[in-house]
Design an enzyme around this catalytic site. Structure first.
Site, short mmCIF file in Angstrom:
data_model
loop_
_atom_site.label_atom_id
_atom_site.label_comp_id
_atom_site.label_asym_id
_atom_site.label_seq_id
_atom_site.Cartn_x
_atom_site.Cartn_y
_atom_site.Cartn_z
CE1 TYR A 3 -31.77 -141.91 -5.18
CE2 TYR A 3 -31.50 -142.31 -2.48
CZ TYR A 3 -31.67 -142.27 -3.81
OH TYR A 3 -29.93 -143.63 -3.99
CE1 TYR A 56 -31.25 -146.47 -4.20
CE2 TYR A 56 -29.70 -148.38 -5.22
CZ TYR A 56 -30.10 -147.37 -4.57
OH TYR A 56 -29.25 -147.15 -3.64
#
Ligand SMILES: [Zn+2]
Lengths: 386, 141
Positions: A286, A336
């Site tokens: 991440y 995103y």
């Protein structure tokens, strides 16, 4: 560590939408499109889906009741359903819920869904910190999602000698991967380390090219029991280990910035999978900001504490190097999707479908997610049958 | 002082606990936090019970106002129209002698003087007639 969930559930289908700025899109519509694509990919009838787990987008008006709206919209009365709001930790946490539900017979096919029109839908990620007290009111000018990571980056730099140039190498290598992914928002835009260094500061020490995109899009994974693996249309991707952990105490915790909860989530995932870092062929870590990847590398044990700067600075996370990271381009350069595409790309790599960005012979993939001011975290280890 | 335009504490908006005592003390240039009368733990942010033993009873303890610079950043991106006028501006975290980490700003210094671990002390900014905001300066030795 309980190993009862190891390899009990597989990813049967994956779906996504175009990513980026999609005029006129809605969170619900994007989630539905991803769901349709995942149903088609899995080769099932949508009415076989009896579990609906959703992560409401920042532009979803329903909040935590989003699962009912979504299920209504796709005409399904689920046996197992809920929504969950953990920012970038939501996808992994919902996958774990699905694994538990399927393993215990509460549902047969569980769809995990995210959709958001954060780019064109007017989302502002620049609000003050969460919480109803003096820390959230802007009294000291603390706003937006960048500063906590920038604080951690500053300490990592001060204590361990990590440099912005090292972060630039990481940003470049992740961008190089996006340049091999036609679906990535930054597919046709190359960057160099110098471009990273020359990009303006957002919150010093983080430059613009240390920061993730803001995107519209949707992602869906459909999970089912490993007992059905041989009958599936797609090559099954086994969920071998999953862990989650949280950090709620920050201001009475000198190690808040080092995000030690991630270590717990990773350790649980590795223990369940009965794997070590040596077994991991590819990782989707991440990356809301570049610095986040360094914390994951250290907490997983790929390197020791404080050693991730040189690791990324020497391009050891590049495609073709010892640990390819964020092979589709990550939050920084693909899109995103709050970590959902990290899980999606993990499945792509385990199927061997990565095309020019495929890690040859990859058998085990680590994916991680984290959200809400760095406080939610999880890790998934997935594998194929090869 | 009437022209302070950046966000001020919304004292009565705090739904977690009563923060008026904190700001009343700040008005007298005293940095205070809740000290548990059962176990002595000092908690931050302001909360309804002790985070260690869950006891409700506490007293407001005046802190030394000293600590060390835990970390800091510089905001270049405008997030708030009034703060943006001062950009780039620093936001700092101070590890207080008594334990908690305190969100604030460093004042009376150049960014080039800042270093993780530097000794600091509280410096009060009188924003309005009623409100003083705790900031920090480098401790000169
Ligand atoms: Zn106590």
């Amino acid at each position: 560590m309980a190993k009862t969930l190891k390899d009990k559930v597989v990813i049967a289908g994956i779906g996504k939408t175009p990513q980026g700025a999609i005029e006129g899109s809605t969170a619900l519509g994007l989630g539905i499109e991803a769901f349709k694509n995942a149903v088609a990919d899995a080769g099932i009838n949508k009415n076989e889906v009896d579990g609906i787990l959703t992560h409401p987008g920042t532009t979803s008006p329903e909040g935590a009741t989003h699962y009912l709206r979504f299920a209504q919209a796709v005409g399904i009365n689920p046996r197992y359903s809920h929504s969950l709001v953990m920012g970038g930790g939501s996808g992994g946490a919902l996958v774990q819920s699905a694994v538990m539900a399927i393993t215990h017979g509460l549902a047969d096919y569980v769809a995990c869904i995210f959709g958001d029109s954060a780019r064109t839908g007017g989302t502002r990620f620049g609000g003050a910190m969460a919480g109803g007290n003096e820390l959230s009111q802007g009294i000291w000018g603390m706003f937006g999602p960048h500063a906590n990571s920038a604080m951690g980056a500053r300490r990592h730099m001060a204590l361990y000698g990590t440099t912005s140039e090292q972060l630039g190498h990481l940003a470049m290598n992740i961008r190089n991967n996006a340049n091999l992914n036609p679906d990535a928002v930054m597919y046709d835009r190359k960057i160099t380390v110098q471009d990273h260094q020359d990009s303006r500061y957002i919150v010093d020490p983080l430059h613009l090219l240390d920061c993730c995109l803001i995107s519209d899009g949707g992602v869906c994974m459909i999970l089912t029991s490993a007992d059905r693996a041989k009958d599936l249309k797609q090559k099954p991707v086994y969920l071998s280990g999953i862990g989650q952990a949280y950090q709620a105490v920050s201001f009475e915790n000198d190690e808040w910035w080092y995000l030690t909860h991630q270590r717990t989530a990773l350790a649980d995932a590795f223990a369940m999978a009965e794997a070590t870092t040596d077994d991991i062929d590819v990782a989707q870590l991440y990356d809301n900001f570049t610095i986040s990847v360094l914390f994951w590398l250290e907490h997983a044990g790929f390197v020791g504490r404080g050693e991730a700067g040189p690791f990324v600075g020497e391009d050891r996370t590049a495609l073709g190097a010892e640990l390819p990271v964020n092979t589709a381009g990550g939050n920084l350069s693909e899109s995103y999707m709050e970590g959902w595409l990290h899980i999606y790309e993990g499945a792509v790599q385990m199927r061997g479908d990565g095309g020019p960005r495929q890690v040859d012979g990859a058998k085990l993939c680590l994916t991680t997610g984290r959200g809400l001011n760095l406080n939610t975290s999880n890790a998934i280890i997935m594998r194929n049958d090869d | 002082m009437a022209d302070y335009t950046k966000p001020l504490p919304r004292i009565d908006d705090n739904t977690d606990a009563d923060s008026r005592a904190f700001w009343d003390a700040a008005g007298e240039h005293r940095l205070v936090m809740q000290r548990c009368t059962q176990c002595g733990h000092i908690r931050w942010p302001i909360g309804p019970v002790c985070t260690q033993c869950l006891t409700e009873e506490f007293e407001w303890q005046t802190l030394s106002g000293r600590g060390e610079l835990h970390s800091w950043v510089n905001f270049h991106q405008p997030f708030h129209p009034e703060w943006a006028k001062e950009a780039p501006y620093n936001v700092a975290l101070v590890k207080l002698e008594e334990g908690p980490i305190f969100l604030s700003n460093m004042v009376e210094c150049e960014d080039s003087e800042l270093a993780v671990g530097a000794a600091v002390e509280v410096a009060w900014e009188d924003a309005t007639e009623q409100i003083s905001i705790p900031k920090f300066r480098l401790l000169q030795d």
